[in-house]
Scaffold this motif. Structure first.
Motif, PDB file in Angstrom:
ATOM      1  N   PHE B 294       0.850  -1.207   0.000  1.00 17.39           N
ATOM      2  CA  PHE B 294       0.000   0.000   0.000  1.00 17.39           C
ATOM      3  C   PHE B 294       0.883   1.254   0.000  1.00 17.39           C
ATOM      4  CE2 PHE B 294      -3.109  -3.074   0.758  1.00 17.39           C
ATOM      5  CZ  PHE B 294      -4.357  -2.508   0.558  1.00 17.39           C
ATOM      6  N   GLY B 295       0.508   2.182  -0.854  1.00 17.68           N
ATOM      7  CA  GLY B 295       1.319   3.396  -0.996  1.00 17.68           C
ATOM      8  C   GLY B 295       2.324   3.279  -2.118  1.00 17.68           C
ATOM      9  N   THR B 296       2.445   2.064  -2.664  1.00 22.66           N
ATOM     10  CA  THR B 296       3.403   1.892  -3.762  1.00 22.66           C
ATOM     11  C   THR B 296       2.700   1.536  -5.074  1.00 22.66           C
ATOM     12  OG1 THR B 296       3.689  -0.463  -3.297  1.00 22.66           O
ATOM     13  CG2 THR B 296       5.207   1.049  -2.190  1.00 22.66           C
ATOM     14  N   GLY B 297       1.357   1.554  -5.055  1.00 23.52           N
ATOM     15  CA  GLY B 297       0.614   1.253  -6.282  1.00 23.52           C
ATOM     16  C   GLY B 297      -0.228   0.002  -6.175  1.00 23.52           C
ATOM     17  N   ALA B 298      -0.827  -0.231  -4.985  1.00 19.22           N
ATOM     18  CA  ALA B 298      -1.718  -1.391  -4.810  1.00 19.22           C
ATOM     19  C   ALA B 298      -3.090  -1.039  -5.376  1.00 19.22           C
ATOM     20  CB  ALA B 298      -1.819  -1.752  -3.339  1.00 19.22           C
ATOM     21  N   VAL B 299      -3.633  -1.941  -6.192  1.00 24.31           N
ATOM     22  CA  VAL B 299      -4.911  -1.648  -6.842  1.00 24.31           C
ATOM     23  C   VAL B 299      -6.042  -1.543  -5.804  1.00 24.31           C
ATOM     24  CG1 VAL B 299      -5.556  -4.058  -7.371  1.00 24.31           C
ATOM     25  CG2 VAL B 299      -6.285  -2.210  -8.893  1.00 24.31           C
ATOM     26  N   GLU B 300      -5.920  -2.315  -4.718  1.00 28.08           N
ATOM     27  CA  GLU B 300      -6.943  -2.244  -3.656  1.00 28.08           C
ATOM     28  C   GLU B 300      -6.934  -0.872  -2.985  1.00 28.08           C
ATOM     29  OE1 GLU B 300      -4.389  -4.427  -4.107  1.00 28.08           O
ATOM     30  OE2 GLU B 300      -4.531  -5.895  -2.507  1.00 28.08           O
ATOM     31  N   GLY B 301      -5.774  -0.238  -2.994  1.00 24.79           N
ATOM     32  CA  GLY B 301      -5.644   1.096  -2.392  1.00 24.79           C
ATOM     33  C   GLY B 301      -6.394   2.151  -3.184  1.00 24.79           C
ATOM     34  N   VAL B 302      -6.781   1.827  -4.413  1.00 23.70           N
ATOM     35  CA  VAL B 302      -7.615   2.729  -5.214  1.00 23.70           C
ATOM     36  C   VAL B 302      -9.081   2.303  -5.082  1.00 23.70           C
ATOM     37  CG1 VAL B 302      -8.111   3.546  -7.561  1.00 23.70           C
ATOM     38  CG2 VAL B 302      -5.753   3.154  -6.859  1.00 23.70           C
ATOM     39  N   ALA B 303      -9.296   0.981  -5.132  1.00 23.66           N
ATOM     40  CA  ALA B 303     -10.672   0.465  -5.142  1.00 23.66           C
ATOM     41  C   ALA B 303     -11.416   0.797  -3.847  1.00 23.66           C
ATOM     42  CB  ALA B 303     -10.650  -1.045  -5.367  1.00 23.66           C
ATOM     43  N   ALA B 304     -10.751   0.605  -2.701  1.00 26.83           N
ATOM     44  CA  ALA B 304     -11.456   0.784  -1.417  1.00 26.83           C
ATOM     45  C   ALA B 304     -11.913   2.231  -1.191  1.00 26.83           C
ATOM     46  CB  ALA B 304     -10.580   0.306  -0.258  1.00 26.83           C
ATOM     47  N   PRO B 305     -11.002   3.229  -1.288  1.00 25.90           N
ATOM     48  CA  PRO B 305     -11.494   4.597  -1.021  1.00 25.90           C
ATOM     49  C   PRO B 305     -12.487   5.092  -2.066  1.00 25.90           C
ATOM     50  CG  PRO B 305      -9.176   4.644  -1.691  1.00 25.90           C
ATOM     51  CD  PRO B 305      -9.547   3.207  -1.464  1.00 25.90           C
ATOM     52  N   GLU B 306     -12.299   4.669  -3.323  1.00 25.06           N
ATOM     53  CA  GLU B 306     -13.251   5.105  -4.354  1.00 25.06           C
ATOM     54  C   GLU B 306     -14.627   4.511  -4.103  1.00 25.06           C
ATOM     55  OE1 GLU B 306     -13.288   7.377  -6.877  1.00 25.06           O
ATOM     56  OE2 GLU B 306     -11.523   7.991  -5.776  1.00 25.06           O
ATOM     57  N   ALA B 307     -14.643   3.232  -3.673  1.00 26.29           N
ATOM     58  CA  ALA B 307     -15.929   2.598  -3.358  1.00 26.29           C
ATOM     59  C   ALA B 307     -16.589   3.331  -2.196  1.00 26.29           C
ATOM     60  CB  ALA B 307     -15.698   1.129  -3.007  1.00 26.29           C
ATOM     61  N   ALA B 308     -15.807   3.613  -1.159  1.00 28.98           N
ATOM     62  CA  ALA B 308     -16.372   4.284   0.015  1.00 28.98           C
ATOM     63  C   ALA B 308     -16.917   5.667  -0.346  1.00 28.98           C
ATOM     64  CB  ALA B 308     -15.307   4.420   1.095  1.00 28.98           C
ATOM     65  N   ASN B 309     -16.164   6.376  -1.163  1.00 30.31           N
ATOM     66  CA  ASN B 309     -16.558   7.722  -1.566  1.00 30.31           C
ATOM     67  C   ASN B 309     -17.903   7.704  -2.295  1.00 30.31           C
ATOM     68  OD1 ASN B 309     -16.475  10.404  -2.252  1.00 30.31           O
ATOM     69  ND2 ASN B 309     -14.906  10.196  -3.828  1.00 30.31           N
ATOM     70  N   ASN B 310     -18.129   6.691  -3.116  1.00 32.60           N
ATOM     71  CA  ASN B 310     -19.367   6.641  -3.906  1.00 32.60           C
ATOM     72  C   ASN B 310     -20.531   6.029  -3.159  1.00 32.60           C
ATOM     73  OD1 ASN B 310     -18.957   7.526  -6.924  1.00 32.60           O
ATOM     74  ND2 ASN B 310     -17.039   6.740  -6.136  1.00 32.60           N
ATOM     75  N   SER B 311     -20.233   5.043  -2.305  1.00 28.36           N
ATOM     76  CA  SER B 311     -21.307   4.441  -1.521  1.00 28.36           C
ATOM     77  C   SER B 311     -21.848   5.450  -0.501  1.00 28.36           C
ATOM     78  CB  SER B 311     -20.758   3.210  -0.807  1.00 28.36           C
ATOM     79  OG  SER B 311     -21.727   2.645  -0.003  1.00 28.36           O
ATOM     80  N   GLU B 312     -20.983   6.371  -0.110  1.00 26.25           N
ATOM     81  CA  GLU B 312     -21.368   7.391   0.867  1.00 26.25           C
ATOM     82  C   GLU B 312     -22.543   8.230   0.367  1.00 26.25           C
ATOM     83  OE1 GLU B 312     -20.935  11.466   2.717  1.00 26.25           O
ATOM     84  OE2 GLU B 312     -20.771  10.909   0.623  1.00 26.25           O
TER      85      GLU B 312
END
Lengths: 151, 503
Positions: B294-312
Motif C-alpha cells: 500500500f502506498g506503492t501502487g496497490a490496486v486495492e488502495g484505489v478500489a477501497a477509497p473510491e468505493a467508500a466515496n461513492n457508496s457514501e
C-alpha cells in the motif's frame, strides 16, 4: 557523536520550536469559556503534543534508532528555482491576469528549467494557455484573475 | 416484495425520456465538475438550482442528484493522473492511484476507480432503498461524544498512512489538526493563529493544502532532475489500459469493504466521504495479506477509497430524505431545493411523495450505469494525457492547481497559500514526513474539536462522558487497539529477533 540523520535532528528541533510557539500562543487564549471548554483547550494540548513528539524524534535520532536518508540538498536548486518562478507568477496574477502570467510561467519552465528551444517553449506556452482559456474561461465560465487587457 | 413494487414505480418514473435525458445531463456535468479540481458539486448545484425551477421537481431532483454522485466518479481522475486531489475524499486515491500511473498503470487505476464507484454506488442505493428508515433512526442517536470517538477512529488511520516513521506521521497529523483550528472559533468568535490577517479568519481551505502538498510538491520533486521525454510509461493497446481480471480479483474485498464503510459513514450527518475513504483504506490495509504494497501502487488502495466515496452518496441521502438532516454542503443544497419545491423532507416524505423518492432511487441505479458507460471508454483517453512530455505536464499541473484553488473562493490570498503549502509539501517529502496524515488531520480536526467541546459542555467538563456511552466507548476502544497495532508489531519483531539470536 555522529548523527545518523542530521535532517531528522534539525526537523525535530523545528517541530519542538513550533510546538513551543503553539503552546505560548494558546496560553493567551481562554482555556475555559462561559460555554464550557474555551478556544485555548485544543491548541494548548496540541502544543504539548508537538513538543513531546519532537522530543521523541530528537532522542531517537541521538540514539541512532530512527533516521531517514540524508537529503541531497544540491538537488534542491532546480525545484527552488521552479518554486520562485511559481511564486513570482502568483504575484503577477493581480497585475497581468491569469492568462499572461500562466503563459510566462510555462515559458519559464520549458525554456529556463528544461532548456528546450525557444520555439518549443513558445509552442507549449501558447497551446497550454489557449487550452486553459477555452476549457476554464470560455466553456466553464470559471472566474480567473483578469489583467488590464481584459484577459 | 413491497420494495420491489416501489422500485418498479420508481423505474416507471426514472425511465421516461425526459428523466433519462436530465439524469444524463446531471451525471455528465457531475463528471466534468469532479474531474476539475476546485469546482465542487455544491457550487454547481447552487448555480443550476434557479434553472431547474422550470422542470418537474422529480426531474430536477434526478438531475441535481446526478451532479452529486457524478462528481464523485470524476474526482479520482486528476488524483490518479496528476496527483491533484479535486476533493478531500480523493486524497486517499492519490496514494496508490498516482503510484500506479507512474508505473504505467494509469488505465487500470482509472478503470478500477470507475468499476468500484459503480459497484459501491449501486450498493449505496440498495442501502437507501432497503434500510433507510431504521438506519436513519440509529444515526440520530449519534451525539457529540460518539462523533468525537468517530473522529478519533478516523485519525487513528494515521497508523496506516504514516509510512516509515510513526512519529513523523503523528507530527503531520497534529499539524493538520492545528491548521484546522486556524481562524475564528465558532463557539466564542475569538480569532486563533490568524497573525492579524483578515483572510485567515475564515480558516484554511483543505483544497489549498491538499493541492499544495500533493500536486505542487510533486512537480517540484519531479523537477529535481531535467525531465526526459516521458516521466510516465503508458502501455499501448486497449487491453493494457483497462483493469485485468487479476486486478478485479485483488479488489473484490475492497469493493465490499468500501461499499459498507462508505454507506454507514454516509448515514452519519457531517461525517462525510473523507472519513469514509480514509477508514476504508485503513480497513483494507489492515486486512491485506501484503500491507507493505500500500502506498506503492496497490490496486486495492484505489478500489477501497473510491468505493467508500461513492457508496457514501446513498448513505448521505438517508438522513436527508428520511429526517430532513443534511450531512454535507451538497446535501444541504439538495435540502434547500426540496424545500423550495414545497416538499417536507422527513419521516413522511416516502409515504407522501413516493414518486419523488422512488423515482430518485431508481434514477440512481440508471445514473450509475450511465456513469460506468460514460467513464470506462474515457479511461484510455485520459491515460493518453500522461503521454505528454513532463515539460508540458509540469506547467499544466501548476496551472490546474492555481485554477482549482482560485475557483473555490476567488481569493488571491489562497493562491499565495498554495505556494506556501507547495514548499511545505516539498520539504516534507525531502524529510520523509508523510503528507496524507496532514490532510487527514486538517479535514477531521475541526469536527474533532467541535464534538469534544460539545461533549464537555454536555457533561459540564467531565471527560467520563466519552467512555460512559456504549457507542463512543466502543469506538474509542477500537481507536486504542488500532493505535497500539504498530507497538504490537514492534514487540513481535523484537521477540522474533531475540529468538533468532538465541538460536
Amino acid at each position: 557523536m555522529r548523527l545518523q540523520s542530521k535532517n531528522d535532528f534539525v526537523a525535530g528541533l523545528c517541530v519542538g520550536g513550533f510546538g513551543i510557539f503553539v503552546f505560548y500562543e494558546a496560553s493567551d487564549l481562554p482555556y475555559l469559556s462561559e460555554y464550557g471548554p474555551g478556544p485555548g483547550l485544543l491548541p494548548l494540548w496540541l502544543g504539548i503534543g508537538f513538543v513531546s513528539l519532537a522530543a521523541v524524534l530528537v532522542v531517537n535520532t541521538l540514539l541512532n534508532r530512527e533516521g531517514s536518508e540524508q537529503v541531497a540538498w544540491r538537488k534542491v536548486r532546480r525545484p527552488a528555482a521552479a518554486w520562485i518562478g511559481f511564486v513570482i507568477t502568483i504575484g503577477l496574477l493581480s497585475r497581468l491576469g491569469f492568462t499572461l502570467s500562466f503563459a510566462l510561467l510555462s515559458l519559464f519552465l520549458v525554456l529556463v528549467m528544461e532548456r528546450r528551444s525557444i520555439l518549443t517553449a513558445i509552442n507549449v506556452a501558447v497551446s497550454l494557455t489557449l487550452a486553459f482559456y477555452l476549457i476554464f474561461v470560455f466553456s466553464l465560465g470559471v472566474p480567473l484573475p483578469l489583467g488590464p487587457w481584459g484577459f | 416484495m413491497e420494495a420491489l413494487s416501489d422500485l418498479l414505480l420508481g423505474l416507471s418514473v426514472a425511465l421516461t425520456p425526459a428523466n433519462l435525458f436530465w439524469c444524463f445531463v446531471g451525471v455528465f456535468l457531475g463528471t466534468i465538475v469532479g474531474v476539475l479540481p476546485g469546482l465542487g458539486s455544491p457550487a454547481t448545484i447552487a448555480m443550476l438550482l434557479p434553472l431547474t425551477f422550470r422542470l418537474d421537481p422529480t426531474t430536477a431532483m434526478i438531475m441535481l442528484s446526478g451532479i452529486y454522485y457524478g462528481s464523485k466518479y470524476g474526482g479520482s481522475t486528476t488524483s490518479i493522473l496528476l496527483n491533484v486531489p479535486g476533493e478531500s475524499a480523493s486524497v486517499v486515491t492519490c496514494l496508490d492511484g498516482y503510484q500506479m500511473a507512474r508505473q504505467g498503470r494509469a488505465g487500470p487505476a482509472l478503470g478500477i476507480a470507475a468499476i468500484s464507484s459503480f459497484i459501491a454506488g449501486t450498493v449505496g442505493v440498495l442501502g437507501l432503498m432497503l434500510i433507510a428508515p431504521p438506519v436513519a433512526r440509529f444515526a440520530v442517536r449519534f451525539g457529540p461524544p460518539e462523533y468525537f470517538a468517530l473522529m478519533c477512529l478516523g485519525l487513528a488511520m494515521v497508523v496506516f498512512l504514516a509510512g516509515k516513521s510513526m512519529i513523523k506521521g503523528l507530527i503531520a497529523t497534529l499539524f493538520g489538526i492545528w491548521l484546522a483550528g486556524v481562524g475564528t472559533d465558532i463557539f466564542t468568535a475569538e480569532s486563533r493563529f490568524t497573525f492579524g490577517m483578515m483572510e485567515l479568519l475564515d480558516g484554511i481551505d483543505f483544497i489549498v493544502v491538499s493541492i499544495g502538498v500533493f500536486a505542487v510538491a510533486e512537480v517540484l520533486v519531479n523537477l529535481e532532475s531535467q525531465a526526459g521525454a516521458e516521466l510516465f510509461k503508458v502501455p499501448k493497446g486497449l487491453r493494457n489500459l483497462l483493469p485485468s481480471l487479476q486486478d478485479l480479483k485483488d479488489s473484490r474485498f475492497a469493493f465490499v469493504n468500501g461499499s459498507v464503510v462508505g454507506f454507514f459513514i454516509g448515514v452519519l450527518p457531517g461525517a462525510g466521504s473523507t472519513i469514509a475513504s480514509f477508514l476504508s483504506y485503513g480497513v483494507e490495509k489492515a486486512f491485506s495479506r501484503h500491507p507493505e504494497k500500500f502506498g506503492t501502487g496497490a490496486v486495492e488502495g484505489v478500489a477501497a477509497p473510491e468505493a467508500a466515496n461513492n457508496s457514501e452518496t446513498g448513505g448521505a441521502l438517508v438522513p436527508l430524505l428520511t429526517l430532513g438532516i443534511p450531512g454535507s454542503a451538497t446535501t444541504a443544497m439538495l435540502l434547500a431545493a426540496l424545500i423550495l419545491w414545497g416538499f417536507r423532507p422527513g419521516p413522511l416524505l416516502i409515504q407522501e411523495n413516493p414518486v419523488l423518492f422512488w423515482g430518485l432511487v431508481a434514477s440512481m441505479y440508471v445514473g450509475n450505469i450511465m456513469l460506468l458507460i460514460l467513464n470506462l471508454p474515457l479511461v484510455p483517453l485520459f491515460a493518453q494525457i500522461l503521454r505528454l512530455p513532463y515539460f508540458v505536464l509540469a506547467p499544466a499541473i501548476l496551472g490546474i492547481s492555481i485554477v482549482g484553488v482560485y475557483s473555490v473562493s476567488q481569493s488571491l490570498f489562497d493562491v499565495w497559500m498554495l505556494g506556501v503549502f507547495g514548499l511545505l509539501g516539498y520539504l516534507m517529502r525531502k524529510l520523509d514526513f508523510p503528507a496524507a496524515p496532514l490532510v487527514l488531520g486538517l479535514v477531521l480536526g475541526d469536527r474533532l474539536e467541535q464534538s469534544l467541546r460539545q461533549a464537555l459542555m454536555m457533561s459540564q467538563g467531565h471527560l467520563s462522558i466519552l467512555v460512559m456511552r456504549p457507542m463512543s466507548a466502543g469506538l474509542l476502544l477500537l481507536t486504542v487497539v488500532i493505535l497500539l497495532m504498530p507497538v504490537a508489531g514492534k514487540i513481535r519483531s523484537w521477540r522474533l529477533k531475540a529468538a533468532e539470536e538465541g538460536i
